[in-house]
Design an enzyme around this catalytic site. Sequence first.
Site, short mmCIF file in Angstrom:
data_model
loop_
_atom_site.label_atom_id
_atom_site.label_comp_id
_atom_site.label_asym_id
_atom_site.label_seq_id
_atom_site.Cartn_x
_atom_site.Cartn_y
_atom_site.Cartn_z
N ASN A 9 -51.70 -56.31 -88.54
CA ASN A 9 -52.10 -54.89 -89.00
C ASN A 9 -50.68 -54.11 -88.93
O ASN A 9 -50.29 -53.85 -88.05
CB ASN A 9 -53.05 -54.42 -87.83
CG ASN A 9 -53.34 -53.06 -88.01
OD1 ASN A 9 -53.21 -52.20 -89.08
ND2 ASN A 9 -53.82 -52.58 -86.79
N LYS A 11 -50.62 -50.94 -89.83
CA LYS A 11 -50.73 -49.60 -89.10
C LYS A 11 -50.15 -48.65 -90.43
O LYS A 11 -50.06 -49.07 -91.50
CB LYS A 11 -50.35 -49.31 -87.81
CG LYS A 11 -51.10 -50.41 -86.88
CD LYS A 11 -51.03 -49.93 -85.54
CE LYS A 11 -51.82 -51.20 -84.51
NZ LYS A 11 -51.57 -50.69 -83.19
N HIS A 97 -61.03 -50.14 -85.35
CA HIS A 97 -59.81 -50.10 -84.58
C HIS A 97 -59.94 -49.22 -83.53
O HIS A 97 -60.37 -47.97 -83.79
CB HIS A 97 -58.51 -50.20 -85.30
CG HIS A 97 -57.43 -50.69 -84.73
ND1 HIS A 97 -56.78 -49.79 -83.71
CD2 HIS A 97 -56.47 -51.71 -84.59
CE1 HIS A 97 -55.62 -50.24 -83.15
NE2 HIS A 97 -55.64 -51.68 -83.65
N GLU A 99 -57.62 -47.28 -82.36
CA GLU A 99 -56.88 -45.84 -82.85
C GLU A 99 -58.07 -45.04 -83.90
O GLU A 99 -57.94 -43.72 -83.88
CB GLU A 99 -55.72 -46.23 -83.69
CG GLU A 99 -54.76 -46.90 -82.78
CD GLU A 99 -53.64 -47.84 -83.35
OE1 GLU A 99 -53.60 -48.14 -84.55
OE2 GLU A 99 -52.93 -48.67 -82.39
N GLU A 169 -59.25 -56.56 -78.62
CA GLU A 169 -58.13 -55.78 -78.47
C GLU A 169 -58.23 -54.95 -77.14
O GLU A 169 -58.79 -53.48 -77.40
CB GLU A 169 -57.61 -55.09 -79.57
CG GLU A 169 -57.47 -55.94 -80.79
CD GLU A 169 -56.50 -55.10 -81.91
OE1 GLU A 169 -55.63 -55.89 -82.03
OE2 GLU A 169 -56.82 -54.02 -82.06
N GLY A 175 -49.66 -51.86 -78.29
CA GLY A 175 -48.27 -51.23 -78.32
C GLY A 175 -47.76 -51.20 -77.13
O GLY A 175 -46.87 -50.22 -76.95
N SER A 214 -50.14 -56.51 -78.07
CA SER A 214 -48.75 -57.14 -77.56
C SER A 214 -48.77 -58.54 -77.61
O SER A 214 -48.10 -59.14 -76.83
CB SER A 214 -48.46 -56.61 -76.08
OG SER A 214 -48.41 -55.27 -76.15
P1 13P Z 1 -49.59 -54.39 -80.96
O1 13P Z 1 -49.43 -56.06 -81.32
O2 13P Z 1 -48.55 -53.69 -81.54
O3 13P Z 1 -49.78 -54.26 -79.71
O4 13P Z 1 -50.80 -53.78 -81.73
C1 13P Z 1 -52.04 -54.60 -81.82
C2 13P Z 1 -53.04 -53.88 -82.73
O5 13P Z 1 -53.28 -52.82 -82.48
C3 13P Z 1 -53.40 -54.68 -83.67
O6 13P Z 1 -54.43 -54.16 -84.54
#
Ligand code: 13P
Length: 257
Positions: A9, A11, A97, A99, A169, A175, A214
């Site tokens: 992803n 983003k 997601h 976010e 997740e 992150g 992560s």
């Molecule tokens: P990270 O791998 O940067 O922690 O992000 C995970 C994520 O949100 C994938 O959708």
Amino acid sequence: MRRPVVMGNWKLNGSKAMVTELLNGLNAEVANIEGVDIVVAPPALYLDQAERLIKEGGNKLILGAQNTDIHNSGAFTGDVSPEMLKDLGASHIIIGHSERREYHEESDEFVAKKFAFLKENGLTPVLCIGESEAQNEAGETEAVCARQINAVIKTQGVEALRGAIIAYEPIWAIGTGKAATAEDAQRIHASIRALIAAESAEIAEQVIIQYGGSVKPENAASYFTQPDIDGALVGGASLQAAGFAAIAKAAADAKNA
Ligand code: 13P
């Protein structure tokens, strides 16, 4: 035996130059990796470019996207439809997601509508679920995940999960570098599969459940050696060709061992 799926992803990251460099790098890195589906989800604006680069690179990578609208056309300014995603060669579409749930106030019900509309359009939903740090500390993880999945099962039936992907997740692991331990993730994955199995053992057995939060080349294998972790949804580490390929290879090695 479930075939693992490792998805990047990206983003809100990319430029024409970056997309070219990363996909050319990835095409080369993944050329000899077998036994895993490797998916990239660039920002929608770069899907056309990504589709061409993936084709030129031998079509080893699968194209995905990060979101969808719940209409295929019409007066919905700024949105992107399943039909458009399909037109640009994307098949695996991330929805729900954390976010988007947080910054765009997307509810379980709205995410479930997206799920249904993707299925209706022949696309593969990658349904993200997961708890916040406070919910984790309050011991609510399983209940939160159950609520998020039940929003789909209660409106569309368990059959809707056939061929779909669930990405667990935990929000506190995204992150942050603070990944869930493989044992904790396995426990939650098993509870998710059990929830689905209560409706249909057959569908529970085939549904892909990815871990995300992560995931790095260094910790990837620890997840994939767990019986109920069928791949990963990778953010930051998917922006480096060699690292992302190493994660995909770890999934292939663990699951084909
Ligand atoms: P990270 O791998 O940067 O922690 O992000 C995970 C994520 O949100 C994938 O959708």
